[in-house]
Design a protein around this motif. Structure first.
Motif, PDB file in Angstrom:
ATOM      1  N   GLY A   1     119.153 115.580  -4.936  1.00 32.50           N
ATOM      2  CA  GLY A   1     118.188 114.730  -4.245  1.00 32.50           C
ATOM      3  C   GLY A   1     118.148 114.919  -2.742  1.00 32.50           C
ATOM      4  N   ILE A   2     119.089 115.686  -2.201  1.00 32.38           N
ATOM      5  CA  ILE A   2     119.087 116.001  -0.765  1.00 32.38           C
ATOM      6  C   ILE A   2     119.306 117.498  -0.621  1.00 32.38           C
ATOM      7  N   TYR A   3     118.366 118.154   0.051  1.00 31.58           N
ATOM      8  CA  TYR A   3     118.560 119.587   0.282  1.00 31.58           C
ATOM      9  C   TYR A   3     118.286 119.917   1.745  1.00 31.58           C
ATOM     10  N   GLU A   4     119.009 120.888   2.239  1.00 27.69           N
ATOM     11  CA  GLU A   4     118.920 121.278   3.651  1.00 27.69           C
ATOM     12  C   GLU A   4     118.030 122.506   3.806  1.00 27.69           C
ATOM     13  N   GLU A   5     117.204 122.465   4.830  1.00 28.79           N
ATOM     14  CA  GLU A   5     116.332 123.592   5.130  1.00 28.79           C
ATOM     15  C   GLU A   5     116.225 123.723   6.642  1.00 28.79           C
TER      16      GLU A   5
ATOM     17  N   ILE B   1     119.668 102.889  -3.922  1.00 30.58           N
ATOM     18  CA  ILE B   1     119.755 103.931  -4.952  1.00 30.58           C
ATOM     19  C   ILE B   1     121.177 104.487  -4.970  1.00 30.58           C
ATOM     20  N   ASP B   2     121.750 104.682  -3.786  1.00 30.29           N
ATOM     21  CA  ASP B   2     123.127 105.154  -3.676  1.00 30.29           C
ATOM     22  C   ASP B   2     124.093 104.192  -4.362  1.00 30.29           C
ATOM     23  N   LYS B   3     123.779 102.895  -4.327  1.00 27.24           N
ATOM     24  CA  LYS B   3     124.610 101.881  -4.993  1.00 27.24           C
ATOM     25  C   LYS B   3     124.266 101.743  -6.477  1.00 27.24           C
ATOM     26  N   LYS B   4     123.347 102.601  -6.959  1.00 24.63           N
ATOM     27  CA  LYS B   4     122.938 102.658  -8.363  1.00 24.63           C
ATOM     28  C   LYS B   4     122.183 101.412  -8.812  1.00 24.63           C
ATOM     29  N   LEU B   5     121.342 100.885  -7.936  1.00 20.44           N
ATOM     30  CA  LEU B   5     120.553  99.711  -8.304  1.00 20.44           C
ATOM     31  C   LEU B   5     119.593  99.971  -9.466  1.00 20.44           C
ATOM     32  N   PRO B   6     118.961 101.154  -9.580  1.00 21.84           N
ATOM     33  CA  PRO B   6     118.106 101.385 -10.753  1.00 21.84           C
ATOM     34  C   PRO B   6     118.861 101.188 -12.070  1.00 21.84           C
ATOM     35  N   MET B   7     120.113 101.596 -12.112  1.00 24.31           N
ATOM     36  CA  MET B   7     120.926 101.415 -13.309  1.00 24.31           C
ATOM     37  C   MET B   7     121.268  99.942 -13.504  1.00 24.31           C
ATOM     38  N   MET B   8     121.561  99.255 -12.398  1.00 33.42           N
ATOM     39  CA  MET B   8     121.915  97.840 -12.477  1.00 33.42           C
ATOM     40  C   MET B   8     120.724  96.983 -12.899  1.00 33.42           C
ATOM     41  N   LEU B   9     119.518  97.483 -12.671  1.00 34.10           N
ATOM     42  CA  LEU B   9     118.318  96.776 -13.112  1.00 34.10           C
ATOM     43  C   LEU B   9     118.303  96.674 -14.637  1.00 34.10           C
ATOM     44  N   ALA B  10     118.630  97.775 -15.298  1.00 27.52           N
ATOM     45  CA  ALA B  10     118.725  97.760 -16.757  1.00 27.52           C
ATOM     46  C   ALA B  10     119.883  96.871 -17.204  1.00 27.52           C
ATOM     47  N   ASP B  11     120.998  96.932 -16.483  1.00 31.55           N
ATOM     48  CA  ASP B  11     122.142  96.074 -16.805  1.00 31.55           C
ATOM     49  C   ASP B  11     121.750  94.604 -16.772  1.00 31.55           C
ATOM     50  N   ALA B  12     120.926  94.222 -15.788  1.00 27.18           N
ATOM     51  CA  ALA B  12     120.509  92.827 -15.640  1.00 27.18           C
ATOM     52  C   ALA B  12     119.717  92.362 -16.858  1.00 27.18           C
ATOM     53  N   LEU B  13     118.810  93.211 -17.347  1.00 29.19           N
ATOM     54  CA  LEU B  13     118.029  92.844 -18.532  1.00 29.19           C
ATOM     55  C   LEU B  13     118.921  92.705 -19.764  1.00 29.19           C
ATOM     56  N   VAL B  14     119.882  93.597 -19.890  1.00 32.68           N
ATOM     57  CA  VAL B  14     120.787  93.539 -21.035  1.00 32.68           C
ATOM     58  C   VAL B  14     121.669  92.302 -20.957  1.00 32.68           C
ATOM     59  N   GLU B  15     122.239  92.064 -19.783  1.00 30.91           N
ATOM     60  CA  GLU B  15     123.179  90.950 -19.620  1.00 30.91           C
ATOM     61  C   GLU B  15     122.488  89.588 -19.677  1.00 30.91           C
TER      62      GLU B  15
ATOM     63  N   MET C   1     114.043 110.827  -3.426  1.00 35.86           N
ATOM     64  CA  MET C   1     114.551 109.648  -4.129  1.00 35.86           C
ATOM     65  C   MET C   1     114.211 109.676  -5.607  1.00 35.86           C
ATOM     66  N   ARG C   2     113.057 110.229  -5.947  1.00 35.97           N
ATOM     67  CA  ARG C   2     112.629 110.231  -7.353  1.00 35.97           C
ATOM     68  C   ARG C   2     113.609 111.001  -8.241  1.00 35.97           C
ATOM     69  N   LYS C   3     114.109 112.125  -7.731  1.00 32.21           N
ATOM     70  CA  LYS C   3     115.032 112.939  -8.525  1.00 32.21           C
ATOM     71  C   LYS C   3     116.294 112.153  -8.869  1.00 32.21           C
ATOM     72  N   VAL C   4     116.786 111.387  -7.897  1.00 35.40           N
ATOM     73  CA  VAL C   4     118.027 110.647  -8.121  1.00 35.40           C
ATOM     74  C   VAL C   4     117.776 109.453  -9.038  1.00 35.40           C
ATOM     75  N   ILE C   5     116.633 108.796  -8.878  1.00 34.00           N
ATOM     76  CA  ILE C   5     116.297 107.699  -9.794  1.00 34.00           C
ATOM     77  C   ILE C   5     116.190 108.223 -11.220  1.00 34.00           C
ATOM     78  N   ARG C   6     115.514 109.342 -11.394  1.00 28.56           N
ATOM     79  CA  ARG C   6     115.383 109.941 -12.728  1.00 28.56           C
ATOM     80  C   ARG C   6     116.764 110.259 -13.309  1.00 28.56           C
ATOM     81  N   LYS C   7     117.629 110.802 -12.473  1.00 27.29           N
ATOM     82  CA  LYS C   7     118.989 111.155 -12.895  1.00 27.29           C
ATOM     83  C   LYS C   7     119.761 109.912 -13.331  1.00 27.29           C
ATOM     84  N   GLN C   8     119.608 108.826 -12.583  1.00 24.52           N
ATOM     85  CA  GLN C   8     120.307 107.588 -12.913  1.00 24.52           C
ATOM     86  C   GLN C   8     119.782 106.974 -14.211  1.00 24.52           C
ATOM     87  N   LEU C   9     118.479 106.988 -14.389  1.00 20.48           N
ATOM     88  CA  LEU C   9     117.903 106.442 -15.616  1.00 20.48           C
ATOM     89  C   LEU C   9     118.386 107.224 -16.833  1.00 20.48           C
TER      90      LEU C   9
END
Length: 279
Positions: A198-202, A145-159, A210-218
């Motif tokens: 996506g990361i908070y300290e307590e 997710i840090d490497k932005k794979l969710p975004m690259m998944l869409a790139d793969a379909l487009v490309e 992870m869901r928050k960051v995936i949503r943000k990337q999408l």
């Protein structure tokens, strides 16, 4: 059961959605052949045979060929992709082959063939382009997710397939909730701005969402969140899933949570469906 039909039921309107997604949970046992998840003394051959039989049983239940399941090894970690074609399936009749790429693609020309991943706490992100009749999946660990794979998944379909962003439907499988924690800021989170929500300290403990960051990337990738479904089940606390965190002696130390479930997608064999309905 843990089964979702990506046709019209998810969004309440009719689209030409052909692919189906499923999550095995613990229903058919551990979904890989690692020795640590099997009784002591079982040989590699015995594990492979046992696993294949359970895959076939699972496939019979969900409506695909359990022998024809494929998973990417994600060696490259660059968003590389590989299409599972009819020729490839013929060359690998029992599936589960060695595929170094990060993303798998399958089309409706190869019905009954599954692409997906055996996972514990990390989500599998799945995308379908119902116009082109093509789908793609990726195992999105926090590192990926840090490497932005969710975004690259869409790139793969487009490309690879000429997909349009506006046509893409997304499904995100069950994963660990924000009760997945670290005692320090995780080293894999190199893009601190992306993880700021996506990361908070307590009390000195770092919670990962992870869901928050995936949503943000999408959203950043202009993938329609109205055509996106998140399975909100928490693999750590939900008894129907395996979990690294829950099974670890450093986590909940629950041995019943030790294993891998499978999350994947396939195109149903329409000829077979017509045949079964006519009986």
């Amino acid at each position: 059961m843990l089964f979702y039909d990506i046709i019209s039921a998810l969004f309440g309107v009719r689209y030409m959605r052909k692919a189906r997604v499923f999550e095995s949970g613990t229903m058919y046992g551990n979904m890989n052949t690692q020795a640590r998840f099997y009784p002591e003394g079982m040989s590699a051959e015995e594990r492979a045979k046992d696993f294949l039989e359970r895959r076939k049983q699972m496939g019979e239940y969900f409506g695909f060929d359990g022998a024809k399941m494929f998973m990417a090894d994600q060696v490259h970690k660059t968003g590389s992709y590989f299409e599972i074609t009819e020729d490839y399936v013929r060359e690998n009749p029992t599936g589960w082959s060695d595929i170094p790429e990060d993303i798998l693609i399958v089309t409706d020309k190869v019905p009954g063939v599954v692409i997906g991943h055996a996972v514990a706490d990390c989500p599998v992100v799945m995308m379908e382009d119902p116009v082109k009749g093509v789908s793609a999946v990726a195992h999105c660990s926090a590192e990926m997710i840090d490497k932005k794979l969710p975004m690259m998944l869409a790139d793969a379909l487009v490309e690879a397939c000429g997909s349009k962003d506006s046509d893409i439907i997304t499904y995100v499988s069950a994963c660990a909730g924000d009760n997945w924690t670290y005692d320090s800021f995780p080293k894999w989170a190199t893009d601190t701005k992306m993880w700021e929500d996506g990361i908070y300290e307590e009390d000195g403990i770092f919670h990962i969402d992870m869901r928050k960051v995936i949503r943000k990337q999408l959203e950043e990738r202009q993938i329609d969140l109205g055509k996106t479904l998140f399975n909100m089940d928490d693999t750590i606390t939900n008894k129907n899933y395996y979990s690294n965190c829950a099974s670890s002696p450093y986590g909940l130390n629950d041995s019943s949570k030790s294993g891998r479930h499978f999350a994947g997608m396939f195109y149903p064999d329409t000829k077979q469906l017509v045949k079964s309905r006519s009986k």
